[in-house]
Each structure stands twice: as C-alpha cells, then as structure tokens.
Design an enzyme around this catalytic site. Structure first.
Site, PDB file in Angstrom:
ATOM      1  N   GLY A   1      47.386  25.414  53.250  1.00 29.52           N
ATOM      2  CA  GLY A   1      46.536  24.483  52.507  1.00 29.52           C
ATOM      3  C   GLY A   1      46.976  24.329  51.074  1.00 29.52           C
ATOM      4  O   GLY A   1      48.177  24.252  50.788  1.00 29.52           O
TER       5      GLY A   1
ATOM      6  N   CYS B   1      40.226  35.968  40.883  1.00 28.60           N
ATOM      7  CA  CYS B   1      40.885  37.246  41.227  1.00 28.60           C
ATOM      8  C   CYS B   1      42.381  37.121  41.530  1.00 28.60           C
ATOM      9  O   CYS B   1      43.195  37.700  40.814  1.00 28.60           O
ATOM     10  CB  CYS B   1      40.162  37.891  42.390  1.00 28.60           C
ATOM     11  SG  CYS B   1      38.539  38.483  41.908  1.00 28.60           S
TER      12      CYS B   1
HETATM   13  P1  NAD Z   1      32.013  37.828  35.722  1.00 33.36           P
HETATM   14  O1  NAD Z   1      32.660  37.151  34.591  1.00 33.36           O
HETATM   15  O2  NAD Z   1      31.222  37.028  36.713  1.00 33.36           O
HETATM   16  O3  NAD Z   1      31.053  38.982  35.182  1.00 33.36           O
HETATM   17  C1  NAD Z   1      31.381  39.853  34.147  1.00 33.36           C
HETATM   18  C2  NAD Z   1      30.116  40.086  33.331  1.00 33.36           C
HETATM   19  O4  NAD Z   1      30.370  41.093  32.353  1.00 33.36           O
HETATM   20  C3  NAD Z   1      29.663  38.859  32.559  1.00 33.36           C
HETATM   21  O5  NAD Z   1      28.335  38.534  32.928  1.00 33.36           O
HETATM   22  C4  NAD Z   1      29.733  39.274  31.084  1.00 33.36           C
HETATM   23  O6  NAD Z   1      28.728  38.707  30.287  1.00 33.36           O
HETATM   24  C5  NAD Z   1      29.592  40.782  31.212  1.00 33.36           C
HETATM   25  N1  NAD Z   1      30.075  41.531  30.046  1.00 33.36           N
HETATM   26  C6  NAD Z   1      31.212  41.371  29.340  1.00 33.36           C
HETATM   27  N2  NAD Z   1      31.253  42.244  28.313  1.00 33.36           N
HETATM   28  C7  NAD Z   1      30.127  42.976  28.382  1.00 33.36           C
HETATM   29  C8  NAD Z   1      29.589  44.020  27.600  1.00 33.36           C
HETATM   30  N3  NAD Z   1      30.215  44.479  26.536  1.00 33.36           N
HETATM   31  N4  NAD Z   1      28.393  44.541  27.940  1.00 33.36           N
HETATM   32  C9  NAD Z   1      27.726  44.072  29.010  1.00 33.36           C
HETATM   33  N5  NAD Z   1      28.187  43.074  29.797  1.00 33.36           N
HETATM   34  C10 NAD Z   1      29.368  42.534  29.482  1.00 33.36           C
HETATM   35  O7  NAD Z   1      33.171  38.642  36.457  1.00 33.36           O
HETATM   36  P2  NAD Z   1      33.208  39.135  37.984  1.00 33.36           P
HETATM   37  O8  NAD Z   1      33.717  38.037  38.842  1.00 33.36           O
HETATM   38  O9  NAD Z   1      31.940  39.812  38.317  1.00 33.36           O
HETATM   39  O10 NAD Z   1      34.381  40.224  37.880  1.00 33.36           O
HETATM   40  C11 NAD Z   1      34.188  41.462  37.246  1.00 33.36           C
HETATM   41  C12 NAD Z   1      35.375  42.361  37.603  1.00 33.36           C
HETATM   42  O11 NAD Z   1      35.390  42.582  39.020  1.00 33.36           O
HETATM   43  C13 NAD Z   1      36.728  41.763  37.247  1.00 33.36           C
HETATM   44  O12 NAD Z   1      37.591  42.800  36.887  1.00 33.36           O
HETATM   45  C14 NAD Z   1      37.190  41.165  38.570  1.00 33.36           C
HETATM   46  O13 NAD Z   1      38.586  41.087  38.675  1.00 33.36           O
HETATM   47  C15 NAD Z   1      36.644  42.159  39.562  1.00 33.36           C
HETATM   48  N6  NAD Z   1      36.407  41.618  40.905  1.00 33.36           N
HETATM   49  C16 NAD Z   1      35.880  40.378  41.054  1.00 33.36           C
HETATM   50  C17 NAD Z   1      35.639  39.898  42.354  1.00 33.36           C
HETATM   51  C18 NAD Z   1      35.061  38.525  42.555  1.00 33.36           C
HETATM   52  O14 NAD Z   1      35.113  38.046  43.691  1.00 33.36           O
HETATM   53  N7  NAD Z   1      34.514  37.878  41.541  1.00 33.36           N
HETATM   54  C19 NAD Z   1      35.932  40.690  43.467  1.00 33.36           C
HETATM   55  C20 NAD Z   1      36.442  41.967  43.259  1.00 33.36           C
HETATM   56  C21 NAD Z   1      36.686  42.422  41.974  1.00 33.36           C
END
Ligand code: NAD
Length: 431
Positions: A253, A260
C-alpha cells in the site's frame, strides 16, 4: 498496587486505564493542563475504541485519577511509569528532553523506594541515563530501581493489545524490580520475557524496525508486480503461508506512518551511527516508504493527465484506521503533492478531520462522508483503510462522479467487482 503514570497520551492513558481495570490504583499525570482538565471532566482527548468506557468506569469506581503535578503522583505510588513523548530531532535522533526532565522531578520528589519504569520508546542506554540523573538529583540517597518495559500496543486496538499482549518485555537489573513487575502483570497471564534493561530497550527498536522492514519489503515487491502485471495480493498470500515468513504486515500500500515506525526507525539508525555501525538496510526501508506516496501520485497523473483543476477525492486522513492520529500520516504528504500540481482536494475521514483542518490554507474541502467526496470528483483515492470505506455503495457513487476512477492505495477492494460496475480500478501492485 499504587501506580503513577507520567505522560497521559496514547500510551500513558491506555496503560494507566488498563492497569486500573486490573484492580490497581492509578494516577495519570500530564503537564498539559487542558488535557487533564478534560480527563477530570470525563472527556477523552483521543479516539481509541473502548477507552472512554473503561476510563469512566475506573474513575467512577475510584481506581483512576488524574493530575498535572508529578509530585502529586510520586508521593503515594511505588511504581512510576514514564510514558512521555520521545519525538525525533531533526537529525533523526530521539529527543529525550522530556524523559530527562521527568527523571529529575522524580528524583526530587520521591519520599522512599521507587521503581521507575521506562514505558516510552527510548534508545538503548537511556535507562542508564535515567539512573544517573536520578542519582545526581536524589540528594537524600533514597533507594530506587530503573526498569525498561517497552509498550507494543497499536493505536486502534490499544486496549485489546494491552490486555492480551503477545509478550511482555521486562528489562531489570535487580530482583526487587523484577518481582514487582512480574506481580503487576500476573493477571494478564501473558508470556513475560525478562532481560536486562539495555536488551529490553533494543527489543523495542528492533521490533518496530523489523515490522517497518516487512512493510517496505512487500511495497518494493508490489512495485515489481505493477511493472510486470503480477498481483501482489496473490504473491503476499503465497509468501505469508510460509510459517517462517508469516502473513502479517504483508499488505502492500502507501507505507507506514504514525508516531512510532518513522521515528523509531530514524532513532535506531542514529543509535547505529553513534556507535560506528551503518544500518544501511534501514535507510533503504525509509526510502521505499517515502517512494510509495510518489507511486500513488504518479498513478493519479497517469490516469488524469494534468492535475490542474482536477478534483481528487481522498478517503482517509488518519495514518491508519480506528485512530484519529495523523502524525506522519501518508495522507498529508499526498495532499501536499496534489495541491502543488494544482488539484482541488475533497476529503473525508471518520475521526481525523478536526486534526487536519487548519493544516492546509486552501484547496481542501472537508466533506461529511465518502459520498460527498465522490460527488463531481475526477477520481476517488483510498488512503486509509477504514472499515466503512470497504462497504461503500459504488452503484450510488457511480452516478455522481465526474470520471469513474478508483485508486485503491490500500488494496481493500476486489478489483473485478469494481471494474464490473464500470469503474477504472488501480491498486498498489494488483491486477
Ligand atoms: P503522546 O504525545 O500521545 O503522549 C505523551 C504525553 O506526555 C503528552 O500528553 C504530553 O503532554 C506528556 N508530557 C510531556 N512532557 C511531560 C512532563 N514533563 N510531565 C508530564 N507529562 C508530560 O505520545 P504517545 O503516543 O503516548 O507515546 C509516548 C511514548 O510511547 C513514545 O516514546 C512512543 O514512541 C511510545 N509508544 C507509542 C505507541 C503508540 O502507538 N502511540 C506505541 C508504543 C510505544
């Protein structure tokens, strides 16, 4: 157990809610005060199937709460998950500013032993940095452990993935940390891989890079199929039935997007560079992924000749179905390329429209459904494979389009059926 989650985005909120559902007391912290205000009012800031109901139930039953101050959570909770964002810097490296900041805050506020768990995806050796940072700012010499517990959930099926994981990876350097995490995850009854922190960190980057490689591999093969008149769907089936290959992630696709795969691939390449290893294979994976969007635009040009003033209907904006996440979504690049060619764009996405409104100054019309998109369009392009697009009434659409052209960027339709209705149909590497 009493658990504090720092960072209440896709991962933090789902992790916190699911751990509450398992009977723990969880506080989800985020420094985005507007987000916390919404969560306290029962409004879920993201679209994730099933999440709203779980949040509401656990909040009502007193197991789930929200706050914006890290120290609020650290005082009461022995286990602290770091789930903040780890975005890409311009050189591809993971930006660990948030992780460092949170580590310092934890060090300053912890009153007694704490287990700090990296849930965010981080480069190998981040655990060591977190440990050193906490040591440096923890003036009272309070004991703590740092563990790695990477998350493998997928947006769109995050709750199911969290509750029924293929495996749980726990990277620990002490028995105490290991015992706490094994006990925490026991109710899930899942296979647990226990290893050291560095290996756990690498498992996450290597897994995402491998999956991205599989996607780019099948997309590269689909380009060969296009040129020789073979069918990638049959090729993928013939390959995927081999258990050593497996059928998952062999859907050709428009390539991968989201927050990620692109970020983690870049970060893994950078980790290699920093230690003197050129992971050239992953650079090629990125190249193939970028190229797929051009392949689609080229297909549109081949069918419509000049795009100036042509109306292109785009179905799907989210980087994948069942989410409103548009981070690195192929739709955004495709729309930009088409606008540059002078095309007029009509779009519809069941969940992601509000996130895209405002990104394009002009030339994009946001429609109420797929049928409004199709009306007077010169071609209809499937960019995200939402289920509702799989069930469209093409007899109805046929009477409203300017030209009867379907470009299926996700290979969701039976080409024969669409052609029988009088449409020109073009897929990605299909006949
Ligand atoms: P996101 O951006 O949706 O959420 C991160 C949150 O952290 C935000 O709400 C932000 O306001 C908060 N934040 C930042 N600094 C902060 C602080 N000092 N104090 C409190 N809160 C704070 O990101 P996400 O998609 O949830 O991803 C988070 C991590 O997990 C990343 O490393 C990502 O690679 C990993 N991850 C994501 C997924 C996915 O599908 N989204 C899956 C597996 C792993």
């Amino acid at each position: 157990m009493n658990i504090c989650i720092i960072g209440s985005g896709y991962v933090g909120l789902v992790t916190g809610t699911c751990l509450a559902e398992l009977g723990n007391n969880v506080i989800c912290i985020d420094n985005d005060k507007a987000k916390i205000k919404k969560l306290k009012a029962g409004i879920i800031p993201i679209y994730e199937p099933g999440l709203e109901e779980l949040v509401k139930r656990n909040k009502k039953e007193g197991r789930l709460s929200f706050g914006s101050e890290i120290k609020e959570g650290i005082r009461k909770c022995e286990i602290i998950f770091i789930a903040v964002g780890t975005p890409s810097k311009s050189n591809g490296e993971a930006d660990l500013t948030f992780v460092e900041y949170v580590s310092r805050e934890i060090a300053i506020s912890m009153p007694s032993y704490r287990l700090i768990v990296e849930k965010s995806t981080v480069p190998v050796k981040t655990g060591e940095w977190v440990e050193n940072t906490i040591k440096a700012f923890n003036k009272r010499n309070i004991k703590f452990d740092v563990a790695s517990n990477p998350e493998f959930l997928r947006e769109g099926s995050a709750i199911e993935d969290f509750m029924h994981p293929d495996r749980i990876v726990i990277g620990v350097n002490s028995k105490k940390a290991r015992d706490i995490l094994v006990k925490l995850y026991k109710p899930l009854n899942a296979q647990i891989v226990i290893t050291d922190t560095k290996s756990a960190e690498i498992i996450k980057h290597a897994s995402n890079s491998f999956l991205a490689t599989k996607i780019s591999f099948i997309n590269a093969v689909s380009n060969i199929c296009d040129k020789v008149g073979a069918d990638i769907i049959e090729v993928a089936k013939g390959m995927g039935l081999d258990k050593r290959i497996g059928k998952e992630f062999l859907n050709a696709g428009l390539g991968f997007g989201g927050s990620c795969f692109p970020k983690d691939l870049s970060a893994f390449i950078r980790i290699g560079e920093e230690i003197g290893y050129d992971f050239g294979m992953l650079k090629e994976v990125q190249k193939v992924n970028d190229y797929q969007k051009r392949v689609l635009v080229k297909k549109i040009e081949e069918l419509l000749w000049n795009l100036s003033d042509k109306t292109i209907g785009i179905l799907g904006l989210a980087f994948k179905p069942d989410t409103d996440d548009i981070r690195q979504a192929p739709s955004l690049d495709i729309i930009s390329m088409l606008l540059k060619e002078g095309a007029k764009i009509k779009v519809y996405d069941p969940e992601a429209m509000d996130r895209v409104k405002g990104l394009f100054k002009k030339g994009v019309k946001f429609c109420k459904d797929a049928y409004e998109v199709a009306k007077n369009s010169d071609c209809l392009v499937i960019v995200t494979e939402w289920n509702e697009f799989k069930k469209l009434d093409f007899k109805k659409i046929k009477n409203t389009m300017q030209q009867l052209i379907i470009i299926d960027g996700r290979n969701i339709y039976d080409s024969e059926e669409i052609k029988k209705l009088g449409f020109k149909y073009v897929g990605m590497g299909t006949r």
